[in-house]
Design a protein around this motif. Structure first.
Motif, PDB file in Angstrom:
ATOM      1  N   THR A  43       0.836  -1.207   0.000  1.00 25.51           N
ATOM      2  CA  THR A  43       0.000   0.000   0.000  1.00 25.51           C
ATOM      3  C   THR A  43       0.873   1.260   0.000  1.00 25.51           C
ATOM      4  O   THR A  43       0.642   2.194  -0.776  1.00 25.51           O
ATOM      5  CB  THR A  43      -0.921   0.009   1.245  1.00 25.51           C
ATOM      6  N   TYR A  44       1.886   1.288   0.863  1.00 20.46           N
ATOM      7  CA  TYR A  44       2.796   2.445   0.901  1.00 20.46           C
ATOM      8  C   TYR A  44       3.467   2.664  -0.448  1.00 20.46           C
ATOM      9  O   TYR A  44       3.634   3.785  -0.901  1.00 20.46           O
ATOM     10  CB  TYR A  44       3.880   2.246   1.975  1.00 20.46           C
ATOM     11  N   MET A  45       3.862   1.582  -1.081  1.00 19.09           N
ATOM     12  CA  MET A  45       4.553   1.713  -2.370  1.00 19.09           C
ATOM     13  C   MET A  45       3.615   2.299  -3.421  1.00 19.09           C
ATOM     14  O   MET A  45       4.019   3.078  -4.264  1.00 19.09           O
ATOM     15  CB  MET A  45       5.073   0.353  -2.827  1.00 19.09           C
ATOM     16  N   MET A  46       2.347   1.900  -3.365  1.00 18.61           N
ATOM     17  CA  MET A  46       1.388   2.374  -4.360  1.00 18.61           C
ATOM     18  C   MET A  46       1.016   3.831  -4.129  1.00 18.61           C
ATOM     19  O   MET A  46       0.710   4.552  -5.062  1.00 18.61           O
ATOM     20  CB  MET A  46       0.145   1.499  -4.330  1.00 18.61           C
ATOM     21  N   GLU A  47       1.058   4.255  -2.877  1.00 20.43           N
ATOM     22  CA  GLU A  47       0.700   5.637  -2.555  1.00 20.43           C
ATOM     23  C   GLU A  47       1.707   6.639  -3.089  1.00 20.43           C
ATOM     24  O   GLU A  47       1.347   7.736  -3.483  1.00 20.43           O
ATOM     25  CB  GLU A  47       0.593   5.808  -1.028  1.00 20.43           C
ATOM     26  N   ASP A  48       2.963   6.267  -3.052  1.00 23.19           N
ATOM     27  CA  ASP A  48       4.005   7.219  -3.450  1.00 23.19           C
ATOM     28  C   ASP A  48       5.219   6.442  -4.001  1.00 23.19           C
ATOM     29  O   ASP A  48       5.831   5.668  -3.271  1.00 23.19           O
ATOM     30  CB  ASP A  48       4.416   8.049  -2.217  1.00 23.19           C
ATOM     31  N   PRO A  49       5.560   6.686  -5.263  1.00 23.70           N
ATOM     32  CA  PRO A  49       6.681   5.941  -5.865  1.00 23.70           C
ATOM     33  C   PRO A  49       7.997   6.119  -5.099  1.00 23.70           C
ATOM     34  O   PRO A  49       8.868   5.255  -5.173  1.00 23.70           O
ATOM     35  CB  PRO A  49       6.810   6.525  -7.277  1.00 23.70           C
ATOM     36  N   ARG A  50       8.107   7.240  -4.346  1.00 23.37           N
ATOM     37  CA  ARG A  50       9.352   7.434  -3.589  1.00 23.37           C
ATOM     38  C   ARG A  50       9.493   6.414  -2.460  1.00 23.37           C
ATOM     39  O   ARG A  50      10.567   6.213  -1.913  1.00 23.37           O
ATOM     40  CB  ARG A  50       9.398   8.851  -2.999  1.00 23.37           C
TER      41      ARG A  50
END
Lengths: 237, 237
Positions: free
Chosen positions: B174-181
């Motif tokens: 989920t974190y990865m999908m929220e922000d590519p950084r």
């Protein structure tokens, strides 16, 4: 006469042990190779066969363990005979882990299948697996000839797998950054690639065990067992 | 008299072996615990100390291996004495891998540090590590008491770690999908979480070995060694 009779029974038992290892090696090899084919062709039925096969590999390891311990108790071997038996236990443990890693890759087939694998990544995974499988095949050949020199040479080849894994790792990060829909399948592929890299490590462990069985010594020089991706902060240079 | 003398020397040697295992267990535990602290506090110096410590764990494993093989050759033990020695070899191999996994986490500190860890993920990693470490600590206590019953109980606790790992896995996607950084640091954290899950597996292996040392049997019932994330296709339900 009695002594030579005992020796010959012991030799038969050693050969039986070696046959068990060779068989187990063949099974583990097949599982890895099938799991990769299932992954790149999205073949769920083949993946399922790989998963079922693992029980047999586990059973073979237990059988080898039981025979080895019985041989030590009954024959009380020393020196190179004892190393032969202890070495077989270690190799069987490595091959059992190789089978597990093949199964782990097979289990990811369904998750990856739903979104498909970008062709360059599929090729990267296949190439990495070819390297690891050739490493595994070669080390099983060396096991049958017990050449300490060849075992040393195989041990050094692990760096090639590590380098390719690192480049694939960067490539996957790039895919994930390009499109969030790639994140879930690429995460599974990252774990598959890591599993393949670990299969290379197990092949290297086996090479070290063969060297030890033959010489009674550990091969000289450090061998980094971890991969080189731990410090990657950029997906591509 | 002669027999009892030999027995007492053998007992001393067994105690020496057990002390080696306990020492190695303490070192591996410390490495894991320090690596997690280094990770969540971005402490590169502590991470470096963990990495250096691994050489000592590896050396201890080799020493235990050498003593064990020498004991088999010299004392020609059978039955439970032989299982005790073979079991020690297996436990030492598991602890060596636990040390490697601690080192692997420590190596990722720098890569994760540059972007920092979101607080909920840091807490998730810490919690997962606490579970794995308590599993490891308990199994080392069981090793000193050799209770087959307690070994069985620990073996069943692995499911708790697997469930928490799966939930952390979804959270990271989920974190990865929220922000590519978040992709690069979360990828490293995913591997750290997987390493911790594998530490739990090694604790379970050790529990099975203790059961075997005590009873001569493998514990009954399948124990799934793979995690449950292989089929995750959605980051959160």
């Amino acid at each position: 006469m009695v002594t030579s009779h005992i020796y010959s029974v012991f030799d038969d038992e050693l050969k039986h042990l070696a046959r068990g290892i060779a068989e187990m090696g063949g099974m583990a090899e097949q599982m890895v190779s099938d799991s990769i084919r299932a992954l790149v062709t999205s073949d769920a039925a083949l993946a399922q066969r790989v998963i079922s096969q693992d029980v047999l590999v586990d059973k073979t390891e237990r059988d080898i363990g039981d025979s080895a311990i019985l041989m030590i108790a009954k024959r009380q071997p020393v020196a190179s005979d004892l190393r032969e038996i202890i070495g077989s236990l270690r190799i069987a443990a490595d091959l059992e882990r190789v089978g597990d890693l093949g199964k782990s890759n097979a289990k990811r087939v369904i998750a990856v299948q739903s979104s498909g694998i970008p062709r360059p990544l599929a090729r990267g995974i296949e190439h990495l697996a070819e390297l690891a499988l050739s490493q595994l095949k070669d080390v099983l050949d060396v096991y049958s000839t017990r050449s300490a020199e060849k075992a040393e040479a195989i041990r050094r080849r692990d760096e090639e797998i590590d380098a390719m894994y690192t480049s694939l790792f960067r490539e996957m990060l790039t895919y994930m950054m390009e499109d969030p829909r790639n994140i879930t399948p690429c995460t599974h592929l990252l774990f598959c690639a890591k599993n393949i890299e670990r299969i290379g490590d197990h092949a290297t462990n086996i090479a070290e065990t063969i060297y030890y069985m033959k010489t009674g010594e550990q091969p000289a020089g450090e061998r980094p067992k971890d991969d080189n991706t731990a410090t990657v902060v950029q997906p591509a240079e």
